[in-house]
Structures are given as C-alpha cells and as structure tokens.
Design an enzyme around this catalytic site. Structure first.
Site, PDB file in Angstrom:
ATOM      1  N   SER A   1      -3.097  -6.572   2.337  1.00 25.19           N
ATOM      2  CA  SER A   1      -2.917  -7.606   1.329  1.00 25.19           C
ATOM      3  C   SER A   1      -4.159  -7.724   0.435  1.00 25.19           C
ATOM      4  O   SER A   1      -4.485  -6.758  -0.248  1.00 25.19           O
ATOM      5  CB  SER A   1      -2.564  -8.928   2.043  1.00 25.19           C
ATOM      6  OG  SER A   1      -2.147  -9.889   1.136  1.00 25.19           O
TER       7      SER A   1
ATOM      8  N   ASP B   1       9.080  -7.967   0.058  1.00 32.53           N
ATOM      9  CA  ASP B   1       7.800  -8.689  -0.010  1.00 32.53           C
ATOM     10  C   ASP B   1       7.837  -9.717  -1.154  1.00 32.53           C
ATOM     11  O   ASP B   1       7.940  -9.341  -2.326  1.00 32.53           O
ATOM     12  CB  ASP B   1       6.670  -7.672  -0.243  1.00 32.53           C
ATOM     13  CG  ASP B   1       5.293  -8.291  -0.081  1.00 32.53           C
ATOM     14  OD1 ASP B   1       5.174  -9.518  -0.281  1.00 32.53           O
ATOM     15  OD2 ASP B   1       4.348  -7.548   0.233  1.00 32.53           O
TER      16      ASP B   1
ATOM     17  N   HIS C   1       6.079  -9.590   3.527  1.00 36.47           N
ATOM     18  CA  HIS C   1       4.641  -9.362   3.363  1.00 36.47           C
ATOM     19  C   HIS C   1       3.969  -9.062   4.708  1.00 36.47           C
ATOM     20  O   HIS C   1       2.934  -8.416   4.757  1.00 36.47           O
ATOM     21  CB  HIS C   1       3.999 -10.584   2.699  1.00 36.47           C
ATOM     22  CG  HIS C   1       2.666 -10.277   2.077  1.00 36.47           C
ATOM     23  ND1 HIS C   1       2.511  -9.372   1.045  1.00 36.47           N
ATOM     24  CD2 HIS C   1       1.419 -10.741   2.357  1.00 36.47           C
ATOM     25  CE1 HIS C   1       1.220  -9.303   0.715  1.00 36.47           C
ATOM     26  NE2 HIS C   1       0.549 -10.121   1.500  1.00 36.47           N
TER      27      HIS C   1
HETATM   28  C1  MLT Z   1      -4.263 -11.179  -3.500  1.00 40.13           C
HETATM   29  O1  MLT Z   1      -4.616 -12.265  -3.890  1.00 40.13           O
HETATM   30  O2  MLT Z   1      -5.039 -10.241  -3.293  1.00 40.13           O
HETATM   31  C2  MLT Z   1      -2.813 -10.997  -3.253  1.00 40.13           C
HETATM   32  O3  MLT Z   1      -2.096 -12.003  -3.864  1.00 40.13           O
HETATM   33  C3  MLT Z   1      -2.475 -10.940  -1.821  1.00 40.13           C
HETATM   34  C4  MLT Z   1      -2.888 -12.179  -1.115  1.00 40.13           C
HETATM   35  O4  MLT Z   1      -2.084 -13.128  -1.043  1.00 40.13           O
HETATM   36  O5  MLT Z   1      -3.987 -12.234  -0.633  1.00 40.13           O
END
Ligand code: MLT
Length: 259
Positions: A104, A154, A185
């Site tokens: 992520s 996701d 996710h």
């Molecule tokens: C991010 O902010 O890098 C992406 O949205 C994934 C997350 O939720 O961290």
C-alpha cells in the site's frame, strides 16, 4: 548527514535469497511485514523501515492531501531521504542491492524509489500499489524485476491508478509481472503464493548467475534430474539450496551429461 530512520534488521541466513527492504502500509511499522517476508522468502536479509510521516498518529512514508492524492513535493523529498538511508546502510552493511517488498503506502514509495532512484533497488514486489507521481520520469530500468500484486476489488486503488503505474514502469524497460487477485485492499493467500514464487525465481536466477561465475561449474540441473547423489556438488556450505544442483565439468563428463 544521512537522517536516521527507525528500522528493524536481520541478517540473511540463506545464500541466494534476495535481501528485502520492507515498507509497511499506512498505520503500520517496521515490524509489520517481517512475518510475511520470512514466509515468502525464508532466510532473506531484512531491512524494514518505519515511515517518518505521521497522519493522525499513523506512520506513512510521505504526506497525502487526501485518499489517493499525494503531496508530490513531500514524496520526492522522502524518497531522497529513504534512498540516502538505504545507500548508507549498504555502505556500512555490505551486500547485494535490496528488493523492495512494499504494501500500500509502502508499495507506493517503493514505486517512487524505482522511478526516482534507478539502480538503488534490484527489484520490487509492489502489493496494492498505485502511480505515485502524476508525471513520472522514465529512467532506464532494464534488468529490474517488478511484481505487481493487485486486488480486483480494491476500493483504495482503482484500476486506472494501478494501470498508470504499470504503464510508467513498462516505459522504463523494467521486467514487469502483474497479478490481479480476487481480493480487496487486504492481502490474500494468493498474494503470498505469488510473492514466494517470484522471489524464489529471483533466488534461483541469482544462484545460477553466481554459479556461472565459477569456472568449475558448467552445468545446472533441476533437482529432479537423474543425477546420482555422489555427483552433486553442493555449492554453499554443503547444503543444497533452492531447486538447482550444480555439477562440475569432470562429474558431468563421467556421467555423460550435456552441459
Ligand atoms: C497512499 O496513501 O499511499 C495510498 O492511498 C494507500 C494508503 O491508503 O496508504
């Protein structure tokens, strides 16, 4: 001076296993991905970092303005800091280049490292990643291997955003494998299976290339090849590793093996 960074490290315990740079998701820390890394690549050296940014108390690797909208200036600065930390780590802990294993937000900074600091990483497993930069550079990443693991449902990474990442990485000449699993996710077993297979493949490729640099090793045979045990030269400390067997030229001649 290179900034310090909260981290967890453990040395490698299996020759040929790729050193892994672990990068957690939003709200995680340097311990989060360690069990996963041990499972998908047992014996790999581990360097696991904690993101330096706090979003309502949750560590991240760079700031965002809202879900999926990144503060790119901050992202670039944080990527520079992280690259400097990893470079300094390698200076004081010599070894091969790391393969990033990011989830992520950690996968997004790993993608940024690939694009902004070509040559720092030897490859990356990007789990639930999206394009980190609106206008990505296209450095030459030929020879860099990337595994993208996405979830078909996701809700955080829409198809267009992961497609944009794949396109920008393909523009660099990197070798991309893209797997989309029946998942959201969160990670599922298929992600771990894909990561283990891909990282195992990278171990095998690394062992083969190490072996080919040895003048006495001329043949590499799969474990199931019909080679009598005495002919087997086990390259590393008398232990058989991965799925290759190394055989010296003389041994190959005795057994009439083609090399
Ligand atoms: C991010 O902010 O890098 C992406 O949205 C994934 C997350 O939720 O961290």
């Amino acid at each position: 001076m290179t900034q310090t960074c909260i981290h967890y490290a453990e040395p490698g315990a299996r020759p040929g296993a790729p050193p892994l740079l672990l990068l957690h998701g939003t709200g995680g820390d340097e311990r989060d991905l360690v069990p996963l890394a041990r499972r998908v690549s047992p014996g790999s050296e581990i360097l696991s970092l904690r993101g330096q940014v706090l979003e309502r108390g949750m560590p991240r690797f760079f700031r965002r303005l809202s879900e999926g909208v990144f503060d790119e200036a901050d992202l670039m600065t944080r990527a520079d800091d992280l690259a400097a930390f990893v470079t300094e780590w390698r200076r004081t802990h010599p070894g091969e280049r790391f393969t990033a294993l990011g989830y992520s937000n950690g996968a997004n900074i790993a993608a940024a490292l690939l694009l902004l600091h070509p040559g720092l990483l030897s490859g990356a497993v990007l789990m639930r990643a999206m394009a980190p930069l609106a206008t990505p550079p296209a450095p030459d990443l030929a020879g860099t291997r990337v595994l993208m693991l996405s979830g078909a449902q996701d809700p955080i990474v829409p198809l267009a955003w992961r497609t944009a990442l794949e396109r920008s990485l393909r523009n660099t000449g990197a070798e991309i494998e893209n797997r989309v699993h029946d998942a959201g996710h969160g990670l599922v077993d298929d992600d771990l299976t894909s990561a283990a297979r891909w990282l195992g493949g990278s171990s095998t490729a690394r062992i083969i290339s190490m072996a080919k640099r040895r003048a006495d090793v001329v043949g590499i045979f799969p474990n199931d090849a019909a080679i009598a045990p005495p002919t087997i030269l086990q390259l590393f400390s008398g232990k058989c590793c991965c799925d290759v067997i190394l055989c010296t030229h003389d041994m190959a001649k005795v057994f009439g093996l083609a090399c």
